[in-house]
Structure formats: C-alpha cells, structure tokens
Design an enzyme around this catalytic site. Structure first.
Site, PDB file in Angstrom:
ATOM      1  N   ARG A 194       7.863 -54.348 -54.084  1.00 21.67           N
ATOM      2  CA  ARG A 194       8.202 -54.062 -52.269  1.00 21.67           C
ATOM      3  C   ARG A 194       8.842 -54.734 -51.733  1.00 21.67           C
ATOM      4  O   ARG A 194       9.373 -53.762 -50.266  1.00 21.67           O
ATOM      5  CB  ARG A 194       6.731 -53.783 -52.281  1.00 21.67           C
ATOM      6  CG  ARG A 194       5.819 -52.750 -52.940  1.00 21.67           C
ATOM      7  CD  ARG A 194       4.362 -53.024 -52.140  1.00 21.67           C
ATOM      8  NE  ARG A 194       3.689 -54.340 -52.421  1.00 21.67           N
ATOM      9  CZ  ARG A 194       2.371 -53.382 -53.058  1.00 21.67           C
ATOM     10  NH1 ARG A 194       2.703 -52.271 -53.970  1.00 21.67           N
ATOM     11  NH2 ARG A 194       1.714 -54.290 -53.125  1.00 21.67           N
ATOM     12  N   PHE A 236       4.612 -41.431 -56.209  1.00 24.86           N
ATOM     13  CA  PHE A 236       2.812 -41.790 -56.768  1.00 24.86           C
ATOM     14  C   PHE A 236       2.727 -43.843 -55.941  1.00 24.86           C
ATOM     15  O   PHE A 236       2.181 -44.372 -56.156  1.00 24.86           O
ATOM     16  CB  PHE A 236       3.076 -42.732 -58.113  1.00 24.86           C
ATOM     17  CG  PHE A 236       3.474 -41.198 -59.120  1.00 24.86           C
ATOM     18  CD1 PHE A 236       2.685 -40.713 -59.723  1.00 24.86           C
ATOM     19  CD2 PHE A 236       4.753 -41.524 -58.981  1.00 24.86           C
ATOM     20  CE1 PHE A 236       3.362 -39.458 -60.284  1.00 24.86           C
ATOM     21  CE2 PHE A 236       5.586 -40.069 -60.115  1.00 24.86           C
ATOM     22  CZ  PHE A 236       4.626 -40.092 -61.018  1.00 24.86           C
ATOM     23  N   ASP A 259       1.513 -38.775 -53.181  1.00 25.49           N
ATOM     24  CA  ASP A 259       0.187 -38.862 -54.171  1.00 25.49           C
ATOM     25  C   ASP A 259      -0.648 -37.380 -54.190  1.00 25.49           C
ATOM     26  O   ASP A 259      -1.369 -36.658 -53.183  1.00 25.49           O
ATOM     27  CB  ASP A 259      -0.969 -40.365 -53.480  1.00 25.49           C
ATOM     28  CG  ASP A 259      -1.492 -40.472 -55.138  1.00 25.49           C
ATOM     29  OD1 ASP A 259      -1.111 -41.980 -55.617  1.00 25.49           O
ATOM     30  OD2 ASP A 259      -2.299 -40.182 -55.479  1.00 25.49           O
ATOM     31  N   SER A 260      -0.790 -37.682 -55.469  1.00 27.32           N
ATOM     32  CA  SER A 260      -2.366 -35.907 -55.679  1.00 27.32           C
ATOM     33  C   SER A 260      -3.991 -36.175 -55.145  1.00 27.32           C
ATOM     34  O   SER A 260      -4.535 -35.420 -55.286  1.00 27.32           O
ATOM     35  CB  SER A 260      -1.933 -36.322 -57.296  1.00 27.32           C
ATOM     36  OG  SER A 260      -2.331 -37.349 -58.159  1.00 27.32           O
ATOM     37  N   ASP A 280       6.700 -44.608 -59.300  1.00 26.93           N
ATOM     38  CA  ASP A 280       5.692 -45.587 -59.745  1.00 26.93           C
ATOM     39  C   ASP A 280       4.703 -44.776 -60.802  1.00 26.93           C
ATOM     40  O   ASP A 280       3.454 -45.268 -59.635  1.00 26.93           O
ATOM     41  CB  ASP A 280       5.942 -46.169 -59.301  1.00 26.93           C
ATOM     42  CG  ASP A 280       4.974 -47.806 -59.133  1.00 26.93           C
ATOM     43  OD1 ASP A 280       4.259 -47.718 -60.638  1.00 26.93           O
ATOM     44  OD2 ASP A 280       3.885 -48.371 -58.747  1.00 26.93           O
ATOM     45  N   CYS A 338       4.536 -48.994 -66.490  1.00 25.87           N
ATOM     46  CA  CYS A 338       3.026 -49.490 -66.469  1.00 25.87           C
ATOM     47  C   CYS A 338       2.483 -49.285 -67.517  1.00 25.87           C
ATOM     48  O   CYS A 338       1.527 -49.554 -68.020  1.00 25.87           O
ATOM     49  CB  CYS A 338       2.729 -49.677 -65.050  1.00 25.87           C
ATOM     50  SG  CYS A 338       1.206 -48.293 -65.075  1.00 25.87           S
TER      51      CYS A 338
HETATM   52  N1  SAH Z   1       2.779 -47.372 -56.127  1.00 25.04           N
HETATM   53  C1  SAH Z   1       1.283 -47.758 -55.731  1.00 25.04           C
HETATM   54  C2  SAH Z   1       0.535 -47.564 -57.035  1.00 25.04           C
HETATM   55  C3  SAH Z   1       0.611 -46.298 -58.059  1.00 25.04           C
HETATM   56  S1  SAH Z   1      -1.113 -45.832 -58.846  1.00 25.04           S
HETATM   57  C4  SAH Z   1       1.225 -49.520 -55.572  1.00 25.04           C
HETATM   58  O1  SAH Z   1       2.463 -49.697 -55.304  1.00 25.04           O
HETATM   59  O2  SAH Z   1       0.430 -49.485 -55.281  1.00 25.04           O
HETATM   60  C5  SAH Z   1      -0.684 -44.942 -59.256  1.00 25.04           C
HETATM   61  C6  SAH Z   1      -0.635 -43.493 -58.091  1.00 25.04           C
HETATM   62  O3  SAH Z   1      -0.326 -41.912 -59.408  1.00 25.04           O
HETATM   63  C7  SAH Z   1      -2.957 -43.032 -57.880  1.00 25.04           C
HETATM   64  O4  SAH Z   1      -2.548 -43.502 -56.477  1.00 25.04           O
HETATM   65  C8  SAH Z   1      -2.454 -41.861 -58.729  1.00 25.04           C
HETATM   66  O5  SAH Z   1      -3.647 -40.816 -57.927  1.00 25.04           O
HETATM   67  C9  SAH Z   1      -1.269 -41.095 -58.205  1.00 25.04           C
HETATM   68  N2  SAH Z   1      -1.003 -39.783 -60.055  1.00 25.04           N
HETATM   69  C10 SAH Z   1      -2.003 -39.756 -60.986  1.00 25.04           C
HETATM   70  N3  SAH Z   1      -1.575 -38.944 -61.081  1.00 25.04           N
HETATM   71  C11 SAH Z   1       0.132 -37.908 -60.322  1.00 25.04           C
HETATM   72  C12 SAH Z   1       0.515 -37.325 -60.056  1.00 25.04           C
HETATM   73  N4  SAH Z   1       0.808 -36.039 -60.782  1.00 25.04           N
HETATM   74  N5  SAH Z   1       0.866 -36.114 -59.076  1.00 25.04           N
HETATM   75  C13 SAH Z   1       0.843 -37.700 -57.825  1.00 25.04           C
HETATM   76  N6  SAH Z   1      -0.060 -38.450 -57.862  1.00 25.04           N
HETATM   77  C14 SAH Z   1       0.486 -39.001 -59.400  1.00 25.04           C
END
Ligand code: SAH
Length: 391
Positions: free
Chosen positions: A210, A226, A248-249, A295, A335
């Site tokens: 970040r 995400f 985010d979903s 991510d 990850c």
């Molecule tokens: N980048 C974030 C962490 C990501 S965790 C940070 O720095 O804090 C992964 C996230 O992806 C979760 O919040 C989950 O709700 C979301 N997610 C999972 N599958 C998804 C999809 N197909 N579309 C959108 N979001 C998704």
C-alpha cells in the site's frame, strides 16, 4: 518432564534434522498408545536419537515441531519465542513505531510457533490457533503477551473457533474487552473489526505494498479491486489520486471501505465504491484507469485447485491490462500458498501474451517482515506480487 514419545521410520529422520517443522503421519513408526491430539510429544529416530518436540496433531501433518532440542520448560520456550518475535518487530521498525500500531506479532512456523497467529491492533492482540495443541495453550499465550507488552496489552481476543473446527468453544475475549478498533498504519487510520471481519480483521500483509502504491498514485485514476476494507484505496486517496474506485463483492467490505475513507479523506478526492463481482466489473468498465490493483482471495486452497487458480489469475490480469490507459500500472497479487512465485508470474505472463502489450516488471513483491518465513519451511511463503508497467 516426561513427554509421550513418537518414533519415526528409519528413513524419516533426515527431514527433521534439516529443521523442517512438520512431521507427516506416514513418517511415524510407533507412538505411545495414550498419545492424544493436542499433547506435546518428543520425537525420536528409529535408532533412539532425540530429534524434536512438538504438538501432536493427529492428521496428515502429525506433528508441528516447537523445538529441535530437549525442552525442560514449555513455559520458558513460549516466553522466549514471544520475546524474540517482538524483538524482530522492533528491529524492523514496527513495534514502538510512531506511525504504525498494528502488525503481525506471531507468524506461526516463521516465528517458531507452528499453528499460531497473533496480530497486534493497538492494544488488542487477536490470536488464531490452527492446532488443538496451540489452542490448549491459550492461557499461556495470554501470559506471554502480558510479559511482552505489560500495560500496553488491553485485550486478547481468541478467534480460533473460526479456523479450528475441533474446538467446541466460540470466539471470545480471553482478557479485556472490545475497543473502538481504530489503528494506524503509516499514519493512515483504519477501523478494524476483528470480531466480525475477515481473518483477524485486517490484511496486515499488504502494508508495504500500500505504501508503494502511495508513491505512484498522485494525480492518477486508481481502481482497487477486491478492496475489502479499502486499504489500498485509503493510501491512494491520501496520496492525492485524481479518482479512486473500490470494488468488492461483499456489501460489508464496501461499508468498511466507506468508513475508512471517511476516517482519512479531508482532501475530498473523488472516491466511489461498488459492490460487484470484479470479473463483471472489469468486463463492463471503460479503459480509463492509470493504476489497477488486483488482490483476490486465495483462488487455490489446495493442490487440486491449482490449475483452475492459474487460469483465473491469467484471465483477471488480462482483463486488467485491457482496462488501462497507455503507460498504466498493475499491482497484481496472489495469496494462494500452493501457487509458487514462478507459477504466478507464468500466469500473469500468459495474460500479458493474450493482451499483446509490452509489459515490464517494475517490482517483485513478497510478504513483509512481520510475516517472516523460516528458511527451513518454504511452504510459509504465500504472498506474491508484481508491479507492472503496461504499454
Ligand atoms: N486488498 C485487501 C484484501 C483483499 S481480501 C486489503 O488490502 O485489505 C479479498 C477480498 O475479495 C474480500 O474482501 C472478498 O470479499 C473479495 N472478493 C472475493 N471474490 C470476489 C469477487 N469475485 N469479486 C469481488 N470481490 C471478491
């Protein structure tokens, strides 16, 4: 002390002599009949040499090793490990920092404490035990935290029930109580909900990435996919990006993102968050972005899902390459522990080939210093990232 004994097959002592912290069930020749899951056991070679001491876990990973020499006091071993873990966080500038008060204190095997995660959130330690043995030592873990932090420790929240189905217990405070959960990371403020949030409440492992994004984000149009609680978005907004879009979903994640932007954004940078599937969003959006962050959650949780995961990384990255303005950047991560750095890079390359663009690797990234791995345990490396410049 007298510990129950485990004896290994003839050929199976070598891996332990190379300090690998796991013993697989197939390596065991015999064990004391009274040995119960969760107990601490001593491990010997077939010829009777002492090899290690650790938690007996019963499953495929049958023993998680705590030490490779005899231990007279488990209490002292734990205390030493916790103090050492703290010292490393101090050494790398995280503990006792003026700008950051949240970090991972204990990263399982990487800190000589297999099966245990402890994250520090400005006075509250959130623990997750991944083995029954660690779980049963939670009062000792609280004592270790008190010894390390003294009065700075206000609360300990045990979130093991989320990850350890074998316990009958529920998530609960072992010490103290809920607080407002506002922490600082490089001076940015975040509200962390460790009780209801994902993992221990926040993705501490992306801190340095970040911060790297902040170096590039000024005046840029940034898409953070995400986004979870908006970590990358907050840094981009604070770096005076032109526009930041967060996707985010999960509606809960979008609400957290909005809260965290509000905690930090006095500059009135245009921020918009969208609850949507990232693949759908990328399909439908215009190619207007200068920086896209990818991510996703672990696409593969085990080896059998690895091929599918690689295909998903390929597709996701290709979609992002197509949605950039010329000269844009992608911050792309995986990850999934079973997807190695080479495999991940190969998947991103496959997406690049499809896009037919010239793409340069500017940074190769991995998990930060408060998520250390043991050199004897390469399996501990899970986070990989690339920062790419796209024609
Ligand atoms: N980048 C974030 C962490 C990501 S965790 C940070 O720095 O804090 C992964 C996230 O992806 C979760 O919040 C989950 O709700 C979301 N997610 C999972 N599958 C998804 C999809 N197909 N579309 C959108 N979001 C998704």
């Amino acid at each position: 002390m007298n510990f129950p004994r485990i004896v290994l097959q003839n050929s199976k002592a070598d891996a332990v002599r190379r300090f690998h912290p796991w013993i697989f069930s197939g390596a065991i020749k015999q064990k004391d009949p009274e040995l119960q899951e969760g107990a601490i056991a001593e491990v010997f070679s077939a010829s009777g040499d002492f090899l290690a001491i650790g938690h007996y876990c019963g499953g495929n990973i049958a023993v998680k090793i705590l030490a490779f020499e005899p231990v007279t006091s488990v209490e002292k071993l734990f205390l030493d490990r916790f103090h050492r873990a703290y010292e490393v966080r101090r050494q790398v500038g995280l503990a006792e920092s003026d700008v950051t008060n949240c970090y991972r204190l204990v990263n399982a095997e990487g800190d000589g404490l297999p099966g245990l995660i402890v994250d520090w959130y400005n006075g509250t330690a959130v623990m997750q035990a991944y083995s029954l043995g660690m779980y049963e030592q939670r009062s000792q873990i609280v004592e270790c935290l008190q010894s390390v932090y003294g009065d700075r420790l206000k609360a300990v929240y045990d979130k093991s029930a989320t990850v350890l189905s074998k316990t009958q217990s529920t998530n609960q405070y072992l010490l103290g109580e809920k607080s407002d959960g506002v922490v600082q990371e490089y001076g940015h403020r975040f509200s962390v909900d460790w009780e209801e949030g994902q993992k221990t409440g926040f993705f501490l492992d992306q801190r340095e990435h970040r911060q790297l994004l902040a170096q590039y984000a000024k005046g840029k149009r940034v898409l953070n996919t995400f986004c979870y609680s908006g970590g990358f978005s907050v840094y981009a907004v604070d770096a005076d990006a032109e526009v930041v879009h967060s996707v985010d979903s999960s509606a809960k994640a979008i609400a957290l993102t909005e809260d965290n932007i509000a905690l930090n954004n006095p500059h009135q940078v245009e921020h918009e968050s969208v609850a949507a599937d990232v693949f759908d969003y990328l399909k439908g959006c215009d190619p207007v972005y200068d920086i896209i962050i990818l991510d996703p959650p672990a696409f593969a949780k085990n080896l059998s899902a690895r091929h599918q995961a690689v295909m998903a990384y390929k597709r996701l990255n290709q979609m992002a390459f197509d949605k950039l303005r010329p000269g844009g950047m992608v911050f792309t991560f995986s990850c999934s522990q079973v997807v190695t750095p080479d495999l991940f890079k190969g998947a991103v390359m496959a997406g690049a080939i499809e896009s037919r663009k010239a793409i340069q690797v500017l940074h190769s990234l991995a998990q930060p210093a408060d998520h250390p791995t043991s050199i004897y345990h390469p399996e501990g490396l899970y986070l990989k990232g690339l920062v790419l410049s796209v024609e």
